[in-house]
Write an enzyme that holds these catalytic residues in place. Structure first.
Site, short mmCIF file in Angstrom:
data_model
loop_
_atom_site.label_atom_id
_atom_site.label_comp_id
_atom_site.label_asym_id
_atom_site.label_seq_id
_atom_site.Cartn_x
_atom_site.Cartn_y
_atom_site.Cartn_z
CE1 TYR A 132 -3.22 2.86 0.22
CE2 TYR A 132 -3.35 2.54 2.59
CZ TYR A 132 -3.72 3.23 1.45
OH TYR A 132 -4.60 4.28 1.55
CD GLU A 175 -1.83 4.83 -6.92
OE1 GLU A 175 -2.51 5.68 -6.32
OE2 GLU A 175 -2.09 3.62 -6.92
#
EC number: 4.2.1.134
Length: 288
Positions: free
Chosen positions: A210, A217
């Site tokens: 995660y 991103e």
């Protein structure tokens, strides 16, 4: 006062019933709007439909599955097998590319068609919610799926100068391992034969994946900012006949900023879900 929350069962619970459904999580997940992978991971990575429905034990999961009906269960099983296979193909392609080329440059271009197909194919998860064969809310599913598609189509695909950034590799690796684990978890849960390793991976891999995915991103969007500002892509300038303006550059900035409140909140939520599923803990959450 405190609120007692009973631990979810180890058998997969609501995640199994949701099977073809999203996201979270993630986010994560992942790539969500407004926070790309952050919102997505909330239900994808923790396997709880963003907290919308949690099974208390494996019998409840079996009961839910029976209510889906045979055809729905067959379709969801096929869908999850197909998605597992698709992301496995992506993983193999990425490993082969790096072994042959010895560099990450050109990796995205070599796997982009497969990535776009399977990520866009996930739009079916919204349909699953609409027709009621999975219990996730349509809104949650829509945010989760559309956020990933946003990252693929409106960022990485559309802004070609960033496709060779190391950050692209970061989120691609995180997404790929996450999705292989997630869809295989759903598949085995639907078949009532969930290996412990798959469940363990489902609720442990996110601890690293995660943050890695979110970092990838964010760095990719950051790398895109100069190009977006220079070209004005996807922006609408005044004056125009609709008297509407939109600046994609500032939209990306807002998207990045949304990670600041979302990431810690969702990450710690996922850790709590991990303790419930793997250790059967009863979590006491205080109401402010």
């Amino acid at each position: 006062m405190g609120r007692l929350t009973e631990a979810a069962a180890a058998g997969g619970g609501a995640s199994a019933a949701r099977s073809a459904g999203p996201p979270p999580a993630p986010l994560p997940l992942s790539s969500t709007s407004p926070g790309c992978a952050a919102a997505m991971a909330s239900s994808e990575e923790d396997g709880t439909n963003g907290g919308a429905s949690e099974a208390s034990d494996e019998r409840e999961a079996v009961g839910k599955r029976r209510r889906l009906g045979l055809l729905a269960t067959i379709w969801l099983t096929f869908y999850n097998i197909a998605m597992t296979a698709g992301w496995l193909v992506l993983a193999i392609a990425m490993v082969r590319f790096y072994m042959e080329k010895g560099t990450h440059k050109g990796l995205y271009k070599s796997i982009q068609k497969t990535l776009k197909f399977f990520q866009t194919f996930a739009l079916l998860e919204i349909v699953h919610c609409l027709i009621g064969i999975v219990p996730t809310s349509v809104l949650v599913a829509g945010v989760q799926v559309s956020s990933r598609i946003f990252m693929v189509w409106l960022v990485t695909h559309s802004i070609k100068p960033i496709q060779n950034e190391e950050s692209v590799v970061l989120f691609l690796v995180a997404w790929t391992v996450t999705e292989i684990t997630r869809y295989s978890f759903y598949t085995f849960s639907l078949l009532d034969h969930l290996p412990y390793f798959i469940k363990w991976a489902r609720y442990n891999f996110f601890i690293i994946l995660y943050p890695v995915g979110v970092a990838g991103e964010l760095l990719t969007i950051y790398a895109a900012l100069p190009y977006v500002k220079k070209t004005g892509m996807f922006s609408i300038r005044l004056p125009n006949k609709y008297n509407v303006s939109f600046d994609y550059y500032y939209f990306l900035l807002i998207t990045m900023a949304s990670y600041i409140p979302l990431f810690p909140q969702l990450y710690f939520h996922m850790l709590r879900q991990r303790r419930k599923v793997l250790h059967g803990e009863v979590i006491v959450e205080k109401d402010d």
